[in-house]
Scaffold this active site. Structure first.
Site, PDB file in Angstrom:
ATOM      1  N   CYS A  80      -4.959   5.761  -0.267  1.00 15.78           N
ATOM      2  CA  CYS A  80      -4.450   5.761  -1.636  1.00 15.78           C
ATOM      3  C   CYS A  80      -3.900   4.428  -2.095  1.00 15.78           C
ATOM      4  CB  CYS A  80      -3.364   6.830  -1.773  1.00 15.78           C
ATOM      5  SG  CYS A  80      -1.948   6.551  -0.675  1.00 15.78           S
ATOM      6  N   GLN A  81      -3.791   3.437  -1.202  1.00 15.81           N
ATOM      7  CA  GLN A  81      -3.185   2.167  -1.595  1.00 15.81           C
ATOM      8  C   GLN A  81      -3.867   1.512  -2.794  1.00 15.81           C
ATOM      9  OE1 GLN A  81      -3.977   3.033   1.483  1.00 15.81           O
ATOM     10  NE2 GLN A  81      -2.241   2.698   2.856  1.00 15.81           N
TER      11      GLN A  81
END
Length: 389
Positions: A80-81
């Site tokens: 998700c970064q």
């Protein structure tokens, strides 16, 4: 029902789908410590039925999914970064963007359903076009990019196919929703996007489960009936939160609420002994106190009698504020790994490998098990209904 789990991490989503009735043919994860966590818990049978889990420690981009055979479900929380509010916001240009690999898994395995989880930041306005791109790729996973076609050109082609409405290839009916874990019994305010799709030929209708818990019910439990304090055997605090008298009057009028109270950190930690720096209890995994917690601007901790703030992994280490408890007397301390696992609704039998910071990173990246289970049970129930026809 058979499944494959991608970007498994410490296993939050995998555990949720497991307790919902899915049998994992493979769990794919690149991070070594997370794989060690999965292997150890599988070997020690931390939950019934997981001893057969096969952990593939590899880059998902190197896998051919054909080796896993037909499955009913593909699930995963793609890294998700790239879309995180706390990250570098590179999105589609970030090399850590693994959403295309999830689409490839759906294309190659053609499951009856899929569950993709990601951060709230994916819905940010600056990513709106790319979110549409993800959404349409999952609708039409076999419509792939051609040579020298960039993603915006591919998006336009997918839009043409979608609006024409006469596609005869592999197609999924896809919906998405932003869910707050606290609304489903998780003692943490953690908002995540869930994208769920059913293969069109299943002809199944489905909607996201309704919330079971609410903030209003918690406030009523604490400041109207005061049952919350009675359950914990403590006195009612003299100072209550600063909300309007009109809101309090409304809470008093609401005699019956359809939802249960949000669960708090105090609820989550019930039954755990106070942690110590020198040693952890032999019968409780990962419950050693990490010293040094302090308050500074932007790092004030999570109040004990509210759901936790969102636990985060952090790009440059674990953020102190989200991983601290703020007690009513003004003191703070770090959550132990076990306490953070309780906040993420992992079972107490689940052991985390690695140092405190590494274990907390695994937890910060995880999907709360109970939130995953709520969604996965609903999907499993719908697939079971189809099998019973």
């Amino acid at each position: 029902m058979e499944s494959i789990e991608l970007f498994t991490g410490a296993g939050g989503l995998a555990l949720g789908t497991h307790v919902a009735g899915f049998h994992h043919r493979a769990l794919v994860e690149l991070d070594h410590d997370a794989c060690e966590t999965l292997r150890r818990n599988s070997q020690e049978r931390a939950l019934p039925g997981i001893e057969s889990w096969k952990v593939h420690e590899t880059d998902v981009r190197l896998l051919s999914f054909d080796i896993f055979g037909p499955v009913d479900l593909v699930a995963g929380g793609a890294p998700c970064q790239p879309f995180s509010l706390g990250g570098k916001h590179k999105g589609m240009e970030d090399p850590r963007n693994m959403v295309p690999e999830f689409v490839r898994a759906v294309r190659e395995l053609q499951p009856r359903a899929f569950i993709l989880e990601n951060v709230k930041g994916l819905l940010r306005q600056s990513f709106s076009s790319y979110f549409s791109y993800i959404f349409l790729q999952l609708n039409y996973p076999t419509v792939t990019r051609v040579r020298r076609e960039d993603w915006t050109e591919h998006l336009r082609r997918l839009e043409d196919i979608h609006t024409k409405g006469r596609f005869r290839g592999l197609k999924y009916n896809v919906i998405f929703q932003l869910l707050n874990a606290a609304d489903y019994g998780v003692p943490q305010c953690r908002e995540r996007v869930f994208i769920v799709g059913f293969r069109e030929d299943t002809e199944l209708d489905w909607h996201f489960p309704e919330p079971t818990h609410s903030e209003e019910a918690l406030l009523r439990d604490q400041w109207v009936t005061r049952d919350y304090w009675k359950r914990h055997g403590i006195r009612v605090p003299k100072q209550r939160p600063s909300f309007s008298s009109e809101r309090l009057q409304q809470l008093e009028r609401d005699e019956v609420l359809k939802t249960a109270p949000w669960r708090t950190i105090r609820d989550a930690l019930r039954g755990l002994p106070e942690p110590r720096v020198d040693r952890a209890p032999a019968h409780i995994f990962n419950h050693r106190l990490n010293p040094g917690a302090r308050v500074y601007p932007g790092h004030t901790g999570s109040p004990l009698d509210l759901p936790s703030k969102t636990l985060k992994a952090g790009v440059h280490g674990v953020p102190g504020g989200e991983n601290m408890i703020a007690f009513p007397d003004g003191s703070v301390r770090y959550l132990t790994v076990r306490e953070a696992a309780r906040v993420q609704t992992f079972p107490d039998t689940w052991r985390f490998e690695g140092a405190w910071s590494e274990a907390m990173r695994q937890l910060g990246n995880a999907v709360p098990m109970e939130l995953a289970a709520v969604v996965a049970r609903s999907v499993a129930e719908k697939l079971s209904q189809a099998d019973a026809r």
